[in-house]
Design an enzyme around this catalytic site. Structure first.
Site, PDB file in Angstrom:
ATOM      1  N   ASP A  99       0.791  -1.236   0.000  1.00 19.98           N
ATOM      2  CA  ASP A  99       0.000   0.000   0.000  1.00 19.98           C
ATOM      3  C   ASP A  99       0.819   1.279   0.000  1.00 19.98           C
ATOM      4  O   ASP A  99       0.330   2.335   0.395  1.00 19.98           O
ATOM      5  CB  ASP A  99      -0.904  -0.007   1.240  1.00 19.98           C
ATOM      6  CG  ASP A  99      -0.111  -0.158   2.530  1.00 19.98           C
ATOM      7  OD1 ASP A  99       1.128  -0.032   2.482  1.00 19.98           O
ATOM      8  OD2 ASP A  99      -0.721  -0.405   3.582  1.00 19.98           O
ATOM      9  N   GLU A 121      -0.916  -9.046  -1.745  1.00 19.78           N
ATOM     10  CA  GLU A 121      -1.560  -8.516  -0.527  1.00 19.78           C
ATOM     11  C   GLU A 121      -2.660  -7.524  -0.916  1.00 19.78           C
ATOM     12  O   GLU A 121      -2.730  -6.388  -0.422  1.00 19.78           O
ATOM     13  CB  GLU A 121      -0.554  -7.856   0.419  1.00 19.78           C
ATOM     14  CG  GLU A 121      -1.045  -7.677   1.836  1.00 19.78           C
ATOM     15  CD  GLU A 121      -0.084  -6.873   2.702  1.00 19.78           C
ATOM     16  OE1 GLU A 121      -0.047  -5.643   2.596  1.00 19.78           O
ATOM     17  OE2 GLU A 121       0.664  -7.506   3.473  1.00 19.78           O
ATOM     18  N   GLU A 135      -2.250   5.213   2.987  1.00 15.39           N
ATOM     19  CA  GLU A 135      -2.231   3.841   2.462  1.00 15.39           C
ATOM     20  C   GLU A 135      -3.588   3.334   2.027  1.00 15.39           C
ATOM     21  O   GLU A 135      -3.696   2.567   1.060  1.00 15.39           O
ATOM     22  CB  GLU A 135      -1.603   2.898   3.496  1.00 15.39           C
ATOM     23  CG  GLU A 135      -0.106   3.092   3.720  1.00 15.39           C
ATOM     24  CD  GLU A 135       0.232   4.206   4.697  1.00 15.39           C
ATOM     25  OE1 GLU A 135      -0.701   4.855   5.227  1.00 15.39           O
ATOM     26  OE2 GLU A 135       1.423   4.455   4.950  1.00 15.39           O
ATOM     27  N   HIS A 226       5.510   4.085  13.422  1.00 13.06           N
ATOM     28  CA  HIS A 226       5.989   5.009  12.389  1.00 13.06           C
ATOM     29  C   HIS A 226       4.886   5.669  11.570  1.00 13.06           C
ATOM     30  O   HIS A 226       5.152   6.517  10.738  1.00 13.06           O
ATOM     31  CB  HIS A 226       6.925   4.264  11.422  1.00 13.06           C
ATOM     32  CG  HIS A 226       6.217   3.252  10.577  1.00 13.06           C
ATOM     33  ND1 HIS A 226       5.545   3.586   9.429  1.00 13.06           N
ATOM     34  CD2 HIS A 226       6.038   1.923  10.730  1.00 13.06           C
ATOM     35  CE1 HIS A 226       5.002   2.492   8.910  1.00 13.06           C
ATOM     36  NE2 HIS A 226       5.277   1.473   9.678  1.00 13.06           N
ATOM     37  N   ARG A 228       2.164   7.694   9.452  1.00 19.48           N
ATOM     38  CA  ARG A 228       2.015   9.122   9.204  1.00 19.48           C
ATOM     39  C   ARG A 228       0.856   9.749   9.963  1.00 19.48           C
ATOM     40  O   ARG A 228       0.936  10.897  10.403  1.00 19.48           O
ATOM     41  CB  ARG A 228       1.816   9.373   7.706  1.00 19.48           C
ATOM     42  CG  ARG A 228       3.114   9.657   6.991  1.00 19.48           C
ATOM     43  CD  ARG A 228       2.934   9.726   5.491  1.00 19.48           C
ATOM     44  NE  ARG A 228       4.192   9.341   4.873  1.00 19.48           N
ATOM     45  CZ  ARG A 228       5.091  10.201   4.405  1.00 19.48           C
ATOM     46  NH1 ARG A 228       4.864  11.473   4.416  1.00 19.48           N
ATOM     47  NH2 ARG A 228       6.221   9.760   3.895  1.00 19.48           N
ATOM     48  N   HIS A 259      12.361   3.832  13.565  1.00 21.44           N
ATOM     49  CA  HIS A 259      12.270   4.056  12.110  1.00 21.44           C
ATOM     50  C   HIS A 259      13.088   5.301  11.727  1.00 21.44           C
ATOM     51  O   HIS A 259      13.194   6.243  12.509  1.00 21.44           O
ATOM     52  CB  HIS A 259      10.786   4.256  11.787  1.00 21.44           C
ATOM     53  CG  HIS A 259      10.431   4.189  10.338  1.00 21.44           C
ATOM     54  ND1 HIS A 259      10.740   5.192   9.454  1.00 21.44           N
ATOM     55  CD2 HIS A 259       9.775   3.245   9.615  1.00 21.44           C
ATOM     56  CE1 HIS A 259      10.277   4.871   8.241  1.00 21.44           C
ATOM     57  NE2 HIS A 259       9.700   3.682   8.316  1.00 21.44           N
TER      58      HIS A 259
END
Ligand code: UD1
Ligand code: UDP
Length: 386
Positions: A99, A121, A135, A226, A228, A259
């Site tokens: 994604d 996926e 995503e 991590h 957004r 990350h």
């Protein structure tokens, strides 16, 4: 003998490499297909580390990462660079996974050139465009561009059928992450004296190594975060919750491979640095991360991949997100959706730390995401239909 058909396997970020390596290795066995691993280079160090864990290298690397990159610029660079690469190489098919921005822009580039696209996926949905952001948009826009949808579960197939995606293009294969995890677990188990080697590679501070990693009865929690949509206030909440959690449980430790996104590193280093029971370390190589998942008490994470992997290793996951496109894990009870509110994080952790029966129950549930044969199924479908 006729020439093999060229299949471009695209990866841009760490999870794509992990989940596509098993597909690439499987396609290498084909007598009719020839895989070419294309890196967009959306990630740099973390991508090289993930390839290295599988003893692989990209066949071609577009090296597109820029520090602190924004979504518009990154999307434009991937579209342009993958488009040019496809024009030069004229493959027979393109495979994308997951994604990310690399997935959407690469699928678009292939679609513009009428090259068939397979989505590994496929079919994951929250039906909330803000979470995960961006995503959910990437996943929804990629689906209509694809000829093959390789689905982890029947739930993901149901999502695509509801969106009028033709059933003949939907293939429930399981998630390739389980193939990769099993491959890596086998490699990790073969290595002796791993504690010292992992501690050295990850530069885990000596007191944490001695007090937690080397003591079988000491409990520590593996943390990753991590996303957004949590940048800013969400991260402040997560960090506050983690500090309070350690105050609630004086014998417990936290290990957090941080990350490389600067929007993550800054708040985490500022707010969680200098605590004797917190080990903040660099991103771990996949082999070391699998080892860490095996050794931790449970995982606190917002990662998609960790929700799928940890249950295979008998580890409950507390998911620090408001929504998940992976409801199967929540339904099975291996994952619990807890958001980023500090009080919820603390109370959910308290249950796992203080209720051994509940911990035991959640550790023993079956993983719903696959049997380790997903990549083989993908190869067979492509051999038959390409
Ligand atoms: C990306 C994906 C996200 C995925 C995550 C996996 C998008 C929009 N986001 O998020 O879906 O879950 O990867 O980790 O596609 N950086 C480095 N070195 C690296 C990697 C990143 O320095 O090896 C730094 C750079 O400053 C870069 C920034 O992190 O600009 C952000 O990278 P980016 O790929 O845009 O976003 P992620 O948060 O990593
Ligand atoms: N992972 C890793 N090293 C780490 C953290 C995670 O190898 O330090 C692996 C993890 O096992 C999983 C994948 O990276 O397979 C998840 O990546 P990430 O959390 O970056 O992205 P997401 O899954 O959320 O898209």
């Amino acid at each position: 003998m006729s020439e093999k058909k060229k299949v471009i396997v695209v990866a841009g970020t760490r999870p794509e490499v992990i989940k596509m390596s098993s597909v690439y290795m499987e396609l290498k066995k084909s007598r009719t297909l020839e895989p070419i691993f294309l890196s967009t280079g959306q990630h740099r160090e973390m991508l090289a580390q993930a390839f290295g864990a599988f003893d692989l290298k990209p066949d071609h690397d577009l090296e597109l990462m820029q520090p602190g990159q924004d979504l518009t610029g990154l999307t434009a660079r991937v579209l342009q660079a993958v488009g040019s690469y496809l024009e030069e190489t004229r493959p027979d098919a393109v495979l994308v996974q997951g994604d990310t921005t690399s997935v959407l822009a690469s699928a678009m580039a292939a679609f513009y050139q009428n090259i068939p696209v397979g989505h590994v996926e496929a079919g994951l949905r929250t039906y909330d465009m803000q979470s995960p952001w961006p995503e959910e948009m990437n996943r929804r826009l990629v689906s209509p561009l694809c000829r093959w949808h390789f689905l982890p579960t029947e739930v993901s197939k149901g999502n695509l059928l509801q969106e009028m995606i033709p059933e003949a293009s939907c293939h429930v294969t399981g998630n390739t992450v389980i193939d990769s995890l099993l491959w890596m677990s086998h490699k990790v188990n073969a290595e002796e004296n791993r504690t010292a080697a992992v501690a050295k590679r990850l530069k885990i501070p000596d007191p944490f190594r001695k007090n937690f990693l080397e003591q079988e009865d000491k409990r520590w929690i593996l943390v990753t975060a991590h996303r957004r949509e949590s940048h800013g206030g969400g991260f402040d909440d997560i960090c506050r919750a983690l500090r309070q959690l350690l105050e609630d449980h004086p014998g417990v430790g936290l290990l957090y491979p941080v990350h490389l996104n600067p929007a993550v590193r800054k708040p985490v280093m500022e707010q969680l640095g200098n605590h004797e029971r917190i080990a903040l370390v660099e991103p771990a190589g996949y082999e070391d991360f699998v080892w860490l998942m095996n050794r931790c008490y449970f995982a606190l994470s917002d990662s998609g991949g960790v929700q799928e992997e940890a249950p295979s290793l008998g580890k409950p996951v507390l998911v620090m997100r408001e929504t998940t496109e992976r409801p199967e894990g929540v339904e099975a009870g291996t994952c619990e959706l807890i958001g980023t509110d500090p009080e919820r994080i603390r109370s959910a952790a308290r249950v796992l730390l203080e209720d051994p029966c509940e911990y035991e129950r959640r550790s023993q549930l079956k993983n719903p995401y696959g049997d380790g044969e997903a990549a083989k199924r993908i190869r067979e479908i492509l051999e038959k239909t390409l």
